[in-house]
Scaffold this motif. Structure first.
Motif, PDB file in Angstrom:
ATOM      1  N   THR A  38      -6.044 108.937 -43.449  1.00 30.89           N
ATOM      2  CA  THR A  38      -5.069 108.153 -42.690  1.00 30.89           C
ATOM      3  C   THR A  38      -5.336 108.220 -41.185  1.00 30.89           C
ATOM      4  O   THR A  38      -5.137 107.226 -40.475  1.00 30.89           O
ATOM      5  CB  THR A  38      -3.647 108.631 -42.998  1.00 30.89           C
ATOM      6  OG1 THR A  38      -3.567 110.065 -42.853  1.00 30.89           O
ATOM      7  CG2 THR A  38      -3.242 108.269 -44.410  1.00 30.89           C
ATOM      8  N   ALA A  55      -8.066 105.814 -40.509  1.00 24.19           N
ATOM      9  CA  ALA A  55      -7.572 104.428 -40.496  1.00 24.19           C
ATOM     10  C   ALA A  55      -6.953 104.086 -39.150  1.00 24.19           C
ATOM     11  O   ALA A  55      -7.128 102.974 -38.638  1.00 24.19           O
ATOM     12  CB  ALA A  55      -6.559 104.240 -41.623  1.00 24.19           C
ATOM     13  N   THR A 102      -8.205 104.109 -45.432  1.00 26.20           N
ATOM     14  CA  THR A 102      -6.958 104.159 -46.187  1.00 26.20           C
ATOM     15  C   THR A 102      -7.224 104.502 -47.644  1.00 26.20           C
ATOM     16  O   THR A 102      -6.503 105.297 -48.262  1.00 26.20           O
ATOM     17  CB  THR A 102      -6.216 102.815 -46.094  1.00 26.20           C
ATOM     18  OG1 THR A 102      -5.955 102.517 -44.722  1.00 26.20           O
ATOM     19  CG2 THR A 102      -4.905 102.858 -46.852  1.00 26.20           C
ATOM     20  N   HIS A 127      -5.764 107.855 -49.674  1.00 29.16           N
ATOM     21  CA  HIS A 127      -4.854 107.731 -50.802  1.00 29.16           C
ATOM     22  C   HIS A 127      -5.447 108.219 -52.107  1.00 29.16           C
ATOM     23  O   HIS A 127      -4.717 108.359 -53.092  1.00 29.16           O
ATOM     24  CB  HIS A 127      -4.360 106.291 -50.896  1.00 29.16           C
ATOM     25  CG  HIS A 127      -3.368 105.974 -49.820  1.00 29.16           C
ATOM     26  ND1 HIS A 127      -2.034 105.779 -50.068  1.00 29.16           N
ATOM     27  CD2 HIS A 127      -3.499 105.877 -48.472  1.00 29.16           C
ATOM     28  CE1 HIS A 127      -1.395 105.543 -48.944  1.00 29.16           C
ATOM     29  NE2 HIS A 127      -2.279 105.606 -47.953  1.00 29.16           N
ATOM     30  N   HIS A 130      -2.732 101.579 -57.058  1.00 28.50           N
ATOM     31  CA  HIS A 130      -3.746 101.482 -56.014  1.00 28.50           C
ATOM     32  C   HIS A 130      -4.865 100.525 -56.381  1.00 28.50           C
ATOM     33  O   HIS A 130      -5.475  99.907 -55.497  1.00 28.50           O
ATOM     34  CB  HIS A 130      -4.311 102.876 -55.713  1.00 28.50           C
ATOM     35  CG  HIS A 130      -4.819 103.031 -54.326  1.00 28.50           C
ATOM     36  ND1 HIS A 130      -6.152 103.095 -54.029  1.00 28.50           N
ATOM     37  CD2 HIS A 130      -4.164 103.119 -53.141  1.00 28.50           C
ATOM     38  CE1 HIS A 130      -6.309 103.231 -52.721  1.00 28.50           C
ATOM     39  NE2 HIS A 130      -5.128 103.247 -52.159  1.00 28.50           N
ATOM     40  N   GLN A 134      -5.194  97.958 -53.295  1.00 27.93           N
ATOM     41  CA  GLN A 134      -6.374  98.102 -52.439  1.00 27.93           C
ATOM     42  C   GLN A 134      -7.318  96.918 -52.587  1.00 27.93           C
ATOM     43  O   GLN A 134      -7.900  96.441 -51.598  1.00 27.93           O
ATOM     44  CB  GLN A 134      -7.104  99.405 -52.776  1.00 27.93           C
ATOM     45  CG  GLN A 134      -8.090  99.853 -51.698  1.00 27.93           C
ATOM     46  CD  GLN A 134      -7.390 100.303 -50.429  1.00 27.93           C
ATOM     47  OE1 GLN A 134      -6.399 101.029 -50.473  1.00 27.93           O
ATOM     48  NE2 GLN A 134      -7.913  99.898 -49.278  1.00 27.93           N
ATOM     49  N   VAL A 164       1.157  99.843 -49.988  1.00 24.82           N
ATOM     50  CA  VAL A 164       0.286 100.998 -49.773  1.00 24.82           C
ATOM     51  C   VAL A 164       0.939 102.009 -48.830  1.00 24.82           C
ATOM     52  O   VAL A 164       0.621 103.202 -48.867  1.00 24.82           O
ATOM     53  CB  VAL A 164      -1.086 100.534 -49.229  1.00 24.82           C
ATOM     54  CG1 VAL A 164      -1.034 100.234 -47.747  1.00 24.82           C
ATOM     55  CG2 VAL A 164      -2.164 101.558 -49.520  1.00 24.82           C
ATOM     56  N   SER A 165       1.893 101.541 -48.007  1.00 24.94           N
ATOM     57  CA  SER A 165       2.623 102.442 -47.109  1.00 24.94           C
ATOM     58  C   SER A 165       3.788 103.130 -47.803  1.00 24.94           C
ATOM     59  O   SER A 165       4.396 104.029 -47.225  1.00 24.94           O
ATOM     60  CB  SER A 165       3.137 101.661 -45.890  1.00 24.94           C
ATOM     61  OG  SER A 165       2.075 101.034 -45.208  1.00 24.94           O
ATOM     62  N   ALA A 213       1.399 111.467 -44.364  1.00 27.51           N
ATOM     63  CA  ALA A 213       0.327 110.508 -44.576  1.00 27.51           C
ATOM     64  C   ALA A 213       0.882 109.109 -44.832  1.00 27.51           C
ATOM     65  O   ALA A 213       0.292 108.106 -44.414  1.00 27.51           O
ATOM     66  CB  ALA A 213      -0.558 110.948 -45.740  1.00 27.51           C
ATOM     67  N   SER A 214       2.026 109.033 -45.511  1.00 24.29           N
ATOM     68  CA  SER A 214       2.653 107.722 -45.727  1.00 24.29           C
ATOM     69  C   SER A 214       3.080 107.096 -44.410  1.00 24.29           C
ATOM     70  O   SER A 214       2.902 105.887 -44.194  1.00 24.29           O
ATOM     71  CB  SER A 214       3.873 107.872 -46.649  1.00 24.29           C
ATOM     72  OG  SER A 214       3.486 108.228 -47.947  1.00 24.29           O
ATOM     73  N   THR A 223       0.001 105.895 -42.642  1.00 22.76           N
ATOM     74  CA  THR A 223      -0.467 104.647 -43.251  1.00 22.76           C
ATOM     75  C   THR A 223       0.366 103.465 -42.772  1.00 22.76           C
ATOM     76  O   THR A 223      -0.161 102.384 -42.467  1.00 22.76           O
ATOM     77  CB  THR A 223      -0.398 104.751 -44.782  1.00 22.76           C
ATOM     78  OG1 THR A 223      -1.196 105.843 -45.223  1.00 22.76           O
ATOM     79  CG2 THR A 223      -0.915 103.462 -45.433  1.00 22.76           C
ATOM     80  N   ALA A 271      -0.786 102.518 -39.415  1.00 23.59           N
ATOM     81  CA  ALA A 271      -2.052 101.783 -39.448  1.00 23.59           C
ATOM     82  C   ALA A 271      -1.835 100.328 -39.850  1.00 23.59           C
ATOM     83  O   ALA A 271      -2.426  99.413 -39.266  1.00 23.59           O
ATOM     84  CB  ALA A 271      -3.028 102.469 -40.412  1.00 23.59           C
TER      85      ALA A 271
END
Length: 232
Positions: free
Chosen positions: A63, A66, A79, A83, A109, A113, A156-157, A193-194, A197, A200
């Motif tokens: 992350t 990213a 990313t 993940h 994912h 992704q 993804v977030s 990390a979330s 993300t 980002a």
């Protein structure tokens, strides 16, 4: 981490459509292999502290990478790296709840992704750019591309009520229900990390979609009959 160093350079070098397939299936096949081998060949009653540490490190490195990159393809590649840590986290818990969360996150994912990389291909086809510093005005240029980016970016977030939120919630519950201090710490890292993300994805939205296109970038090229049709 630390076996990720090749990926952020290799994925952007391939055709974006090919990269979307790689991002969706190639790394997930490795995670599936890990789940099968660890649960059938090396079963255990307690979680693995080594895997928990590697999962936390993978989340943070991915992350942060990213956030540090300017190219959209590299942002999505980092990313992806980060993940994978979530799936490794669920496996490292070695519990039914942890494995359930890991498998749910794996399925989520695959779809999200691949969608992000395909959207980046649409952006490149419409503007001829992948650099955030040269992009801008995409929301006005193509509302469809904006929507196609926004939904998987929020997923993804981990923003509710998307599939990413459901998968992360399952992993958080598994981590907090494990009764292990290290699992609690990794759960906290996963929450951080979330948020990174989300930062980002918000950065891509702010620079690529919301602000006007920089004057030095020039006007975007007209869409070609085969690549830009239907994106306006």
């Amino acid at each position: 981490m630390p076996m990720h160093l090749w990926l952020p350079d290799a994925y952007p070098a391939a055709l974006t459509k090919v990269t979307a397939v790689f991002a969706a299936l190639l790394t997930k096949a490795a995670v599936y292999a890990l789940i099968r081998v660890e649960t059938l060949v090396f079963p255990r009653e307690h979680g693995s502290w080594v895997m928990l540490v590697l999962a936390a490190g993978t989340m943070v490195v991915g992350t942060l990478g990213a956030l540090a990159n300017d190219d959209i393809h590299r942002v999505f590649s980092f990313t992806l790296v980060g993940h994978i840590g979530y799936m490794l986290f669920g496996l490292a818990l070695f519990s039914v709840a942890g494995l359930t969360g890991a498998i749910l996150y794996l399925v989520h994912h695959i779809v999200v992704q691949a969608t992000l990389f395909l959207v980046s291909d649409l952006i490149q086809a419409r503007t001829g750019e992948t650099s955030l510093h040269r992009l801008g005005g995409l929301a006005r240029l193509s509302a469809l591309i904006a929507v196609l980016f926004f939904i998987p970016a929020m997923s993804v977030s981990g923003v509710p009520p998307t599939s990413g939120f459901v998968a992360k919630l399952a992993l958080f519950q598994a981590g907090l229900g494990s009764g292990r201090p290290l699992a609690y710490a990794v759960t906290g890292v996963a929450v951080l990390a979330s948020l990174l993300t989300l930062m980002a994805m918000a950065r891509i939205w702010a620079l690529g979609f919301w602000r006007p296109r920089p004057a030095e970038a020039g006007e975007p090229p007209p869409p070609s009959p085969t690549r830009g049709a239907g994106c306006g």
